[in-house]
Design a protein around this motif. Structure first.
Motif, PDB file in Angstrom:
ATOM      1  N   MET A   1      44.433  39.921  -1.761  1.00  0.00           N
ATOM      2  CA  MET A   1      43.658  38.658  -1.703  1.00  0.00           C
ATOM      3  C   MET A   1      44.460  37.622  -0.900  1.00  0.00           C
ATOM      4  N   SER A   2      43.759  36.856  -0.036  1.00  0.00           N
ATOM      5  CA  SER A   2      44.485  35.843   0.759  1.00  0.00           C
ATOM      6  C   SER A   2      44.868  34.655  -0.127  1.00  0.00           C
ATOM      7  N   GLU A   3      45.652  33.770   0.445  1.00  0.00           N
ATOM      8  CA  GLU A   3      46.169  32.621  -0.327  1.00  0.00           C
ATOM      9  C   GLU A   3      45.061  31.831  -1.027  1.00  0.00           C
ATOM     10  N   ILE A   4      45.353  31.341  -2.216  1.00  0.00           N
ATOM     11  CA  ILE A   4      44.380  30.488  -2.911  1.00  0.00           C
ATOM     12  C   ILE A   4      45.002  29.098  -3.047  1.00  0.00           C
ATOM     13  N   PHE A   5      44.356  28.130  -2.430  1.00  0.00           N
ATOM     14  CA  PHE A   5      44.918  26.779  -2.415  1.00  0.00           C
ATOM     15  C   PHE A   5      44.532  26.005  -3.668  1.00  0.00           C
ATOM     16  N   ALA A   6      45.308  24.949  -3.945  1.00  0.00           N
ATOM     17  CA  ALA A   6      45.009  24.116  -5.107  1.00  0.00           C
ATOM     18  C   ALA A   6      43.714  23.341  -4.869  1.00  0.00           C
ATOM     19  N   LEU A   7      43.340  23.220  -3.616  1.00  0.00           N
ATOM     20  CA  LEU A   7      42.149  22.456  -3.230  1.00  0.00           C
ATOM     21  C   LEU A   7      41.779  22.863  -1.814  1.00  0.00           C
ATOM     22  N   ASP A   8      40.477  22.791  -1.433  1.00  0.00           N
ATOM     23  CA  ASP A   8      40.096  23.137  -0.070  1.00  0.00           C
ATOM     24  C   ASP A   8      39.048  22.146   0.435  1.00  0.00           C
ATOM     25  N   LEU A   9      39.534  21.008   0.927  1.00  0.00           N
ATOM     26  CA  LEU A   9      38.614  19.946   1.360  1.00  0.00           C
ATOM     27  C   LEU A   9      37.866  20.337   2.635  1.00  0.00           C
ATOM     28  N   GLN A  10      38.496  21.166   3.453  1.00  0.00           N
ATOM     29  CA  GLN A  10      37.866  21.605   4.695  1.00  0.00           C
ATOM     30  C   GLN A  10      36.594  22.404   4.391  1.00  0.00           C
ATOM     31  N   ALA A  11      36.687  23.276   3.373  1.00  0.00           N
ATOM     32  CA  ALA A  11      35.529  24.110   3.020  1.00  0.00           C
ATOM     33  C   ALA A  11      34.370  23.228   2.553  1.00  0.00           C
ATOM     34  N   GLN A  12      34.692  22.163   1.817  1.00  0.00           N
ATOM     35  CA  GLN A  12      33.618  21.271   1.351  1.00  0.00           C
ATOM     36  C   GLN A  12      32.950  20.578   2.545  1.00  0.00           C
ATOM     37  N   TYR A  13      33.784  20.099   3.471  1.00  0.00           N
ATOM     38  CA  TYR A  13      33.231  19.448   4.674  1.00  0.00           C
ATOM     39  C   TYR A  13      32.333  20.421   5.437  1.00  0.00           C
ATOM     40  N   GLU A  14      32.793  21.655   5.611  1.00  0.00           N
ATOM     41  CA  GLU A  14      32.006  22.640   6.373  1.00  0.00           C
ATOM     42  C   GLU A  14      30.631  22.846   5.741  1.00  0.00           C
ATOM     43  N   SER A  15      30.562  22.776   4.406  1.00  0.00           N
ATOM     44  CA  SER A  15      29.298  23.053   3.729  1.00  0.00           C
ATOM     45  C   SER A  15      28.258  21.943   3.954  1.00  0.00           C
ATOM     46  N   ILE A  16      28.710  20.753   4.384  1.00  0.00           N
ATOM     47  CA  ILE A  16      27.760  19.642   4.587  1.00  0.00           C
ATOM     48  C   ILE A  16      28.026  18.950   5.928  1.00  0.00           C
ATOM     49  N   ARG A  17      28.633  19.694   6.837  1.00  0.00           N
ATOM     50  CA  ARG A  17      29.116  19.121   8.093  1.00  0.00           C
ATOM     51  C   ARG A  17      28.033  18.343   8.853  1.00  0.00           C
ATOM     52  N   ALA A  18      26.857  18.948   9.009  1.00  0.00           N
ATOM     53  CA  ALA A  18      25.820  18.315   9.836  1.00  0.00           C
ATOM     54  C   ALA A  18      25.431  16.955   9.259  1.00  0.00           C
ATOM     55  N   GLU A  19      25.284  16.895   7.943  1.00  0.00           N
ATOM     56  CA  GLU A  19      24.876  15.622   7.319  1.00  0.00           C
ATOM     57  C   GLU A  19      25.965  14.560   7.437  1.00  0.00           C
ATOM     58  N   ILE A  20      27.222  14.985   7.256  1.00  0.00           N
ATOM     59  CA  ILE A  20      28.328  14.025   7.344  1.00  0.00           C
ATOM     60  C   ILE A  20      28.442  13.502   8.782  1.00  0.00           C
ATOM     61  N   ASP A  21      28.376  14.412   9.740  1.00  0.00           N
ATOM     62  CA  ASP A  21      28.508  13.992  11.141  1.00  0.00           C
ATOM     63  C   ASP A  21      27.386  13.032  11.524  1.00  0.00           C
ATOM     64  N   SER A  22      26.196  13.310  11.023  1.00  0.00           N
ATOM     65  CA  SER A  22      25.075  12.430  11.355  1.00  0.00           C
ATOM     66  C   SER A  22      25.247  11.051  10.689  1.00  0.00           C
ATOM     67  N   ALA A  23      25.776  11.032   9.467  1.00  0.00           N
ATOM     68  CA  ALA A  23      26.015   9.744   8.788  1.00  0.00           C
ATOM     69  C   ALA A  23      27.036   8.914   9.573  1.00  0.00           C
ATOM     70  N   ILE A  24      28.069   9.583  10.093  1.00  0.00           N
ATOM     71  CA  ILE A  24      29.088   8.857  10.874  1.00  0.00           C
ATOM     72  C   ILE A  24      28.447   8.278  12.142  1.00  0.00           C
ATOM     73  N   GLN A  25      27.674   9.120  12.820  1.00  0.00           N
ATOM     74  CA  GLN A  25      27.036   8.670  14.075  1.00  0.00           C
ATOM     75  C   GLN A  25      26.141   7.460  13.841  1.00  0.00           C
ATOM     76  N   GLN A  26      25.417   7.489  12.719  1.00  0.00           N
ATOM     77  CA  GLN A  26      24.508   6.363  12.446  1.00  0.00           C
ATOM     78  C   GLN A  26      25.273   5.069  12.270  1.00  0.00           C
ATOM     79  N   VAL A  27      26.404   5.135  11.555  1.00  0.00           N
ATOM     80  CA  VAL A  27      27.203   3.914  11.359  1.00  0.00           C
ATOM     81  C   VAL A  27      27.752   3.445  12.702  1.00  0.00           C
TER      82      VAL A  27
END
Ligand SMILES: Cc1ncc(COP(=O)(O)O)c(C=O)c1O
Length: 367
Positions: A1-27
């Motif tokens: 099994m590959s490394e297991i991190f204490a937290l994975d913020l990148q994975a969370q961003y990837e799961s909602i990337r399009a919505e987050i990027d669009s929110a940034i663009q709007q601001v």
């Protein structure tokens, strides 16, 4: 099994990337960056989520606590009761007001403040009590509030680790007089930078916190009271609005994975987190206790599993706070658990297989 991190913020961003990027663009295309529509809409949405009337977006969770304390007129000469087993921010915020932190021991089941320890610490100078809903587990608030109210002691909930947790069916942040949330990136609802919010049902306290966060201004450039600059910004608010839609789903997933751990690690000499029946825990951290904690942590590290300790040294024993006058031995539950606690990986993006692998490695070490 590959490394297991204490937290994975990148994975969370990837799961909602399009919505987050669009929110940034709007601001960016609106060109309004401070205290605009995104902040005021997010304040209303988050207050509603907490079933409270007012939300005031601020710069950090520490500021949310500090401004909550100031709104309750806590000042030099006052005492504020809080746990020592907490993020140092809780105590730092009290000290910023000039008041004296009165540190008390914790309930060994919930790892939070309880009435038994608070009652002995109340004096004529006690102005506020800060129950911290540590690791996502609500403190037992009802008896604390029952004792505080008749004495005009404010109850300020520190909800930095418990967005969406429920106590007696009602979200944390809506029980005491006022509450402080952090949106530090690792929190259950985390920004892409710093952020915080004061939440309250009390209009007078809300008005005070609103003035305090921006120089005491009711109208621009005219300070009604002395304030500071601590504002949630538009970019963070826009991104937090996206994430708020997922908070319940993510918290449910945290509970599922926590239950998986609880099943896999049952019937050992590991002490597991308790889920009080009157609460909905949101497992900001999944904290186990073990007498040979440091060895267990090293063993897991060798297996590629990253863990953390929240927190290795209680506040009263940290160099900056020895002046508070709590020598070693003064808060026994707090001191005992600080040598035993270990936060195993737990976040919504983790898989059942990863939880199983972590559990198998823990069992391999302790058996
Ligand atoms: C219990 C607790 N209180 C307060 C804070 C302070 O929040 P922030 O880091 O946003 O200032 C944190 C987070 O670090 C926390 O965990």
């Amino acid at each position: 099994m590959s490394e297991i991190f204490a937290l994975d913020l990148q994975a969370q961003y990837e799961s909602i990337r399009a919505e987050i990027d669009s929110a940034i663009q709007q601001v960016l295309s609106k060109g309004s960056f401070i205290l605009g529509d995104e902040v005021s809409v997010f304040e209303a949405e988050f207050a509603k989520y907490c079933r409270a009337s007012h939300g005031i977006g601020v710069g950090t969770g520490t500021d949310a606590l500090f401004l909550s304390l100031l709104s309750c007129e806590v000042q030099t000469g006052d005492e504020v009761i809080a746990p020592s087993h907490t993020a140092v921010a809780t105590i730092a915020a009290i000290e910023l007001t000039g008041a004296k932190p009165v540190l008390v021991d914790i309930d060994i089941q919930r790892y939070t403040l309880d009435l038994q320890h608070i009652e002995k610490a109340i004096t004529k100078k006690t102005k506020a009590i800060i129950p911290v809903h540590l690791y996502g587990c609500p403190a037992n608030l009802e008896p604390i509030i029952e004792v505080a109210r008749p004495k005009n002691i404010f109850v300020i909930e520190d909800c930095a680790q418990a967005h969406g947790a429920k106590y007696h069916g009602q979200p944390v942040g809506s029980h005491g007089d006022i509450a402080a949330f952090s949106f530090y990136p690792t929190k259950n609802l985390g920004a892409f930078g710093d952020g915080g919010m004061v939440v309250t049902d009390n209009s007078a306290l809300a008005e005070k916190a609103t003035l305090l966060r921006q120089y005491g201004w009711k109208n621009r450039y005219i300070s009604q009271i002395k304030g500071t600059n601590s504002r949630l910004d538009e970019l963070q608010a826009a991104m937090l609005r996206v994430k708020l839609k997922y908070l319940d789903i993510w918290n449910r997933r945290r509970r599922e994975l926590a239950n998986h751990y609880l099943r896999l690690l049952a019937d050992t000499n590991l002490i597991l987190p308790t889920q009080p029946s009157d609460c909905e825990h949101v497992y900001h951290q999944f904290v186990v206790r073990y007498s040979k904690r440091d060895d267990l942590q090293k063993f897991l590290q060798q297996k590629g599993i990253h863990t953390a300790i929240h927190y290795p040294v209680p506040v009263h024993l940290q160099p900056a706070y020895t002046n508070l006058g709590y020598p070693k031995g003064s808060l026994p539950n707090t001191e005992k658990i600080s040598t035993e606690i270990l936060s195993l990986p737990l976040y919504p993006e983790l898989t059942e297989e990863q939880v199983k692998f972590v559990s198998e490695c823990v069992l391999e070490f302790i058996n």
